[in-house]
Design a protein around this motif. Structure first.
Motif, PDB file in Angstrom:
ATOM      1  N   LEU A 366       0.829  -1.203   0.000  1.00  0.00           N
ATOM      2  CA  LEU A 366       0.000   0.000   0.000  1.00  0.00           C
ATOM      3  C   LEU A 366       0.868   1.260   0.000  1.00  0.00           C
ATOM      4  O   LEU A 366       0.590   2.223  -0.733  1.00  0.00           O
ATOM      5  CB  LEU A 366      -0.919  -0.021   1.216  1.00  0.00           C
ATOM      6  N   LEU A 367       1.943   1.274   0.815  1.00  0.00           N
ATOM      7  CA  LEU A 367       2.864   2.425   0.808  1.00  0.00           C
ATOM      8  C   LEU A 367       3.552   2.573  -0.547  1.00  0.00           C
ATOM      9  O   LEU A 367       3.794   3.696  -1.011  1.00  0.00           O
ATOM     10  CB  LEU A 367       3.912   2.249   1.917  1.00  0.00           C
ATOM     11  N   ILE A 407      -6.987   0.267  -9.307  1.00  0.00           N
ATOM     12  CA  ILE A 407      -7.535  -1.051  -8.963  1.00  0.00           C
ATOM     13  C   ILE A 407      -6.739  -1.673  -7.817  1.00  0.00           C
ATOM     14  O   ILE A 407      -7.297  -2.197  -6.844  1.00  0.00           O
ATOM     15  CB  ILE A 407      -7.516  -1.964 -10.206  1.00  0.00           C
ATOM     16  N   ARG A 408      -5.426  -1.635  -7.914  1.00  0.00           N
ATOM     17  CA  ARG A 408      -4.575  -2.191  -6.860  1.00  0.00           C
ATOM     18  C   ARG A 408      -4.720  -1.402  -5.558  1.00  0.00           C
ATOM     19  O   ARG A 408      -4.754  -1.968  -4.464  1.00  0.00           O
ATOM     20  CB  ARG A 408      -3.124  -2.177  -7.323  1.00  0.00           C
ATOM     21  N   PHE A 409      -4.819  -0.083  -5.688  1.00  0.00           N
ATOM     22  CA  PHE A 409      -4.963   0.791  -4.533  1.00  0.00           C
ATOM     23  C   PHE A 409      -6.246   0.458  -3.763  1.00  0.00           C
ATOM     24  O   PHE A 409      -6.233   0.305  -2.530  1.00  0.00           O
ATOM     25  CB  PHE A 409      -4.971   2.247  -5.008  1.00  0.00           C
ATOM     26  N   LYS A 414      -9.025  -2.177   0.947  1.00  0.00           N
ATOM     27  CA  LYS A 414     -10.039  -3.098   1.459  1.00  0.00           C
ATOM     28  C   LYS A 414      -9.403  -4.220   2.272  1.00  0.00           C
ATOM     29  O   LYS A 414      -9.922  -4.624   3.318  1.00  0.00           O
ATOM     30  CB  LYS A 414     -10.831  -3.678   0.288  1.00  0.00           C
ATOM     31  N   GLU A 415      -8.277  -4.712   1.821  1.00  0.00           N
ATOM     32  CA  GLU A 415      -7.592  -5.821   2.493  1.00  0.00           C
ATOM     33  C   GLU A 415      -7.090  -5.442   3.875  1.00  0.00           C
ATOM     34  O   GLU A 415      -7.088  -6.259   4.802  1.00  0.00           O
ATOM     35  CB  GLU A 415      -6.433  -6.271   1.598  1.00  0.00           C
ATOM     36  N   LEU A 420      -5.886  -0.464   9.312  1.00  0.00           N
ATOM     37  CA  LEU A 420      -5.723   0.981   9.106  1.00  0.00           C
ATOM     38  C   LEU A 420      -6.601   1.779  10.060  1.00  0.00           C
ATOM     39  O   LEU A 420      -6.209   2.865  10.509  1.00  0.00           O
ATOM     40  CB  LEU A 420      -6.064   1.341   7.661  1.00  0.00           C
ATOM     41  N   LYS A 421      -7.773   1.271  10.374  1.00  0.00           N
ATOM     42  CA  LYS A 421      -8.669   2.011  11.275  1.00  0.00           C
ATOM     43  C   LYS A 421      -8.204   1.939  12.721  1.00  0.00           C
ATOM     44  O   LYS A 421      -8.292   2.918  13.456  1.00  0.00           O
ATOM     45  CB  LYS A 421     -10.083   1.427  11.173  1.00  0.00           C
TER      46      LYS A 421
END
Length: 457
Positions: A366-367, A407-409, A414-415, A420-421
């Motif tokens: 993600l980074l 799309i990857r982002f 979602k994964e 993250l929350k």
């Protein structure tokens, strides 16, 4: 009275504090990592101001002075307690034993104990005198297996007291009746056995349960008792070791949780000094964890914690490089870390460590996506500059590649949504900033490059 705390495990203390003993001979003894304390302990689980031990009329009272990892008495966390001789005291994960020596019994208690006697058990003068003058009983053997006590009298007769005191003999009741009424009818006594029969009966009694057999049972009982005691001792040692290991791991978990709670948040305005301070703190936590993993490789729960600390460091390094408008360096750093994680994953790891490593690699992806978006934004900040100019094919290819990043982002967001929350809020803030600025910018470029223009006429 001399009271002290003796360290039970000084393996993680510096060389100068080996064989640590804290003497509690002052009215107040403060314990902590800070130099202002009476007893300064250099240990990662000890807070700057950890505990205070005060001498009172009731004894020594220990108080927790707001430490992070707490004060534990015999395995239970407490804020204030009275210390007892032999108590196990833990400051964080560092354990001590409280000992009190040179505590004599009060003099008045000793004198009272020595002067008190029980009138029921202490013989009187008359009793002692009669015991000295009373003739010793004489044993008269009536058969091979029987002996009857008999007291001689000066006149050759037995008194009533002597007859009625044949306690435990089969003829006690008969003697009592005889003393009261000498003319009563006595039951017929059985005829004595012949000598040969008496000998056979005695041999039968001896053969029924010989003393050698009784003695032979004793070693088995002793061995069984030793085995049971050994099992109980082993179980106690294992339980104590498991409790110590759990406290040891919880100390590191609490340290990381405190860091996340205090520093893991997103602000649009970047503060370089705070970022550097956080990286320094993470470096210290990482070094302590690495050293403890070398000392205790059997504790599998330590490695996942180290993986989490490494990602917290990667977050801050990436944020700093992007803020310095150098996303290319951030991308190189992420690639290096990603490669190291893949090499580490090839080793034999516990299931818990493998899961932590998979989360780390997904968050690192993600980074990486964020860094690629920032590179595109840096190179092509404004599509309006090409409003009236045909776009070259190379630029159109880069726009198409940037569009595929979306799309990857979205998949990576979602994964890692829950992580993250709850845990990595700094990465979530960077992802939201990328979505609001870079993704929209790519959409504008894509619309300008590939949307059909209306035909004239």
């Amino acid at each position: 009275m001399t009271a002290r705390l003796t360290c039970l495990d000084d393996s993680r203390l510096p060389e100068a504090q080996k064989n640590l003993v804290i003497n509690l001979d002052k009215t107040e003894t403060s314990i902590g990592r800070g130099p202002q304390n009476t007893s300064v302990i250099s240990h990662s689980s000890i807070s700057r101001n950890h505990a205070l031990i005060t001498s009172t009329d009731e004894g020594l009272i220990i108080k927790d002075t707001g430490s992070t990892n707490g004060v534990w008495i015999n395995g239970e966390r407490t804020t204030e307690a009275r210390l007892g001789n032999g108590d196990t005291v833990a400051f964080g994960s560092l354990m001590f034993r409280f000992e009190v020596t040179d505590e004599p019994e009060p003099a008045d208690q000793i004198s009272a104990a020595s002067s008190q006697t029980d009138p029921r058990t202490s013989p009187s003068k008359d009793t002692r005198k009669s015991a000295e003058t009373k003739p010793k009983p004489k044993v008269i053997k009536s058969s091979a297996t029987e002996a009857i006590p008999h007291n001689e009298q000066a006149d050759g007769e037995e008194s009533i007291a002597d007859k009625t005191m044949l306690y435990g003999d089969s003829r006690a009741s008969e003697a009592m009746l005889d003393a009261i009424n000498p003319d009563h009818e006595k039951p017929d006594e059985p005829a004595p056995l012949p000598p040969r029969h008496r000998q056979i009966k005695a041999e039968t009694v001896e053969q029924a349960d010989p003393p050698e057999r009784k003695r032979s049972r004793m070693p088995f009982a002793v061995i069984a008792a030793i085995i049971v005691a050994g099992l109980l001792a082993w179980w106690g040692i294992e339980a104590h070791k498991a409790a110590e290991d759990n406290n040891f791991i919880q100390t590191h978990e609490q340290e990381i949780d405190d860091f996340v709670e205090q520093y893991e948040f997103w602000t649009r305005r970047f503060n370089l000094a705070q970022n550097s301070e956080q990286l320094t703190e993470l470096k210290r936590i990482s070094e302590n964890l690495s050293n403890d993993i070398k000392l205790r490789p059997d504790l599998a729960r330590l490695k996942p914690l180290l993986v989490e600390v490494h990602f917290l460091k990667l977050e801050r390094e990436t944020r700093r490089l992007i803020n310095e408008n150098n996303p290319e360096a951030a991308l190189r750093l992420i690639d290096i870390v990603h490669e190291s994680a893949q090499n580490f994953a090839a080793k034999e790891l516990s299931p818990e460590t493998k899961r932590a490593l998979q989360r780390f690699m997904s968050l690192a992806d993600l980074l990486e996506t964020i860094a690629r978006y920032k590179i595109f934004q840096k190179k092509f900040p404004d599509p309006s500059a090409y409003a009236n100019t045909p776009l070259p094919d190379s630029l159109r290819g880069k726009i198409a590649s940037a569009k595929k990043l979306k799309i990857r982002f979205a998949k990576l967001l979602k994964e890692n949504n829950m992580q993250l929350k709850v845990r990595f809020r700094l990465t979530r803030g960077m992802a939201n900033d990328t979505d609001e600025n870079c993704v929209l910018l790519v959409n504008r470029w894509y619309h300008m490059a590939f949307s059909k223009k209306p035909e004239n006429g």
